[in-house]
Scaffold this motif. Structure first.
Motif, PDB file in Angstrom:
ATOM      1  N   VAL A 163      -1.778   3.601   0.447  1.00 21.89           N
ATOM      2  CA  VAL A 163      -2.039   2.320   0.969  1.00 21.89           C
ATOM      3  C   VAL A 163      -1.124   2.067   2.044  1.00 21.89           C
ATOM      4  O   VAL A 163       0.019   2.275   2.021  1.00 21.89           O
ATOM      5  N   SER A 164      -1.593   1.159   3.065  1.00 24.05           N
ATOM      6  CA  SER A 164      -0.610   0.967   4.276  1.00 24.05           C
ATOM      7  C   SER A 164       0.087  -0.220   4.129  1.00 24.05           C
ATOM      8  O   SER A 164       1.235  -0.379   4.803  1.00 24.05           O
ATOM      9  N   GLY A 165      -0.185  -1.158   3.411  1.00 17.64           N
ATOM     10  CA  GLY A 165       0.618  -2.301   3.206  1.00 17.64           C
ATOM     11  C   GLY A 165       0.194  -3.292   1.674  1.00 17.64           C
ATOM     12  O   GLY A 165      -0.679  -2.861   1.190  1.00 17.64           O
ATOM     13  N   SER A 166       0.915  -4.206   1.659  1.00 12.68           N
ATOM     14  CA  SER A 166       0.839  -4.926   0.457  1.00 12.68           C
ATOM     15  C   SER A 166       0.781  -4.120  -1.122  1.00 12.68           C
ATOM     16  O   SER A 166      -0.023  -4.322  -1.627  1.00 12.68           O
ATOM     17  N   VAL A 167       1.660  -3.217  -0.851  1.00 10.57           N
ATOM     18  CA  VAL A 167       1.587  -2.005  -1.989  1.00 10.57           C
ATOM     19  C   VAL A 167       1.908  -2.641  -3.321  1.00 10.57           C
ATOM     20  O   VAL A 167       1.379  -2.393  -4.417  1.00 10.57           O
ATOM     21  N   GLU A 168       2.700  -3.851  -3.327  1.00 12.53           N
ATOM     22  CA  GLU A 168       3.096  -4.542  -4.423  1.00 12.53           C
ATOM     23  C   GLU A 168       1.826  -5.423  -5.239  1.00 12.53           C
ATOM     24  O   GLU A 168       1.854  -5.595  -6.653  1.00 12.53           O
TER      25      GLU A 168
END
Length: 305
Positions: free
Chosen positions: A161-166
């Motif tokens: 995933v490229s963002g907001s992994v958390e």
């Protein structure tokens, strides 16, 4: 190595060294600050990703930090600033030369899981489960190592995933994540905690093994190292009786040796010595105890190693 350079299709840069810096993100402001301190003068026009340096034969190229290592490795860019994590993730470590670590952008690439899941206490407990990350290569390497198999035979499922992994664990997409952590506040706010550190990273200055401008690369390297030294050290000056000089030099020996000058007052000398900032308070106390007086501390604006 590819022979085509990015400058072949751009105006006014054919005879300039191409120096890539992150165009935005967590490293951008600190990179601009460093460029200012090493005397690189430029004006970047709005929405332009190339800026010509006015006082050196350099063109600055503003690129996503994640792409810089690849451009440098392939020879499209001569010099670049990016993160050690990017070099490792892009698998370009063998094709770039690390000139110096820059001391900013420090963080950790960590495996994180929901804090409420008490059954998961180490990365080993996530073997065979679902991991979400934007660092797929490093994550696969780590879990293949934990499984004791090659990457193509590992059971752990690693998704990009490229963002907001958390958010992945909370949304039910993953059992754990791998992401960069600086202070840890974002992860704690998402209910996560670290169970493994894959890599300690920071910003690095890199070039490739086929430099077109070796003298200019060395000049930039020396300037950067000078700025880093100035940020690390202060110049401490004090007066002391000559009979106590050996004790004083044992307390603060400097990078090579203190500079000692005789004073008009018989039996007294003046000493100048570089001291690391983190040790300064203790060193000043020790110097005072052995008889040093008139202790002054001067900031170093710049230096050369």
């Amino acid at each position: 190595m590819e022979s085509s350079f990015i400058n072949a299709s751009l105006p006014d840069v054919a005879d300039r060294m191409l120096f890539a810096v992150p165009k935005k993100g967590r490293l951008y402001d600190q990179c601009l600050n460093l460029l200012n301190h090493i005397g690189i003068e430029f004006h970047r026009k709005a929405r332009h990703d190339i800026a010509l340096v006015s006082n050196m034969p350099i063109a600055l190229v503003f690129l996503p930090a994640a792409d810089i290592a690849t451009y440098v490795a392939k020879g499209n860019i001569d010099l670049g600033i990016t993160g050690l994590d990017i070099i490792c993730e892009s698998q370009t470590a063998d094709d770039v030369a690390e000139l110096t670590r820059l001391g900013f952008g420090k963080c950790k690439l960590q495996v994180q899981t929901p804090a409420i899941n008490s059954s998961v206490t180490s990365a080993q407990d996530l073997v065979g489960q679902r991991i979400v990350t934007s660092f797929v290569n490093l994550t696969k390497q780590r879990f293949a190592e934990l499984e004791g198999v090659s990457i193509d035979r590992m059971k752990t499922q690693v998704r990009f995933v490229s963002g907001s992994v958390e958010a992945a664990c909370g949304l039910g997409l993953a059992d754990g994540i791998v992401d960069l952590v600086e202070s840890g506040d974002t992860m704690r706010a998402a209910g996560l905690h670290a169970i493994d550190t894959i890599l300690n990273t920071e910003s690095v200055l890199i070039t490739n093994h086929h430099q077109r401008f070796p003298k200019l690369v060395e000049t930039i390297k020396q300037r950067v190292e000078g700025v880093l030294m100035a940020r690390r050290y202060v110049l401490c000056q004090y007066n002391i009786k000559r009979e106590s000089l050996d004790k004083a030099c044992a307390v603060a020996s400097g990078r090579q040796a203190p500079t000692v000058t005789s004073l008009e007052a018989e039996g007294w000398v003046a000493v100048s010595v570089m001291i690391e900032k983190k040790e300064l308070a203790d060193k000043m106390d020790q110097l005072k105890e052995i008889g040093a007086v008139d202790i002054l501390v001067l900031q170093i604006a710049n230096a050369r190693t």
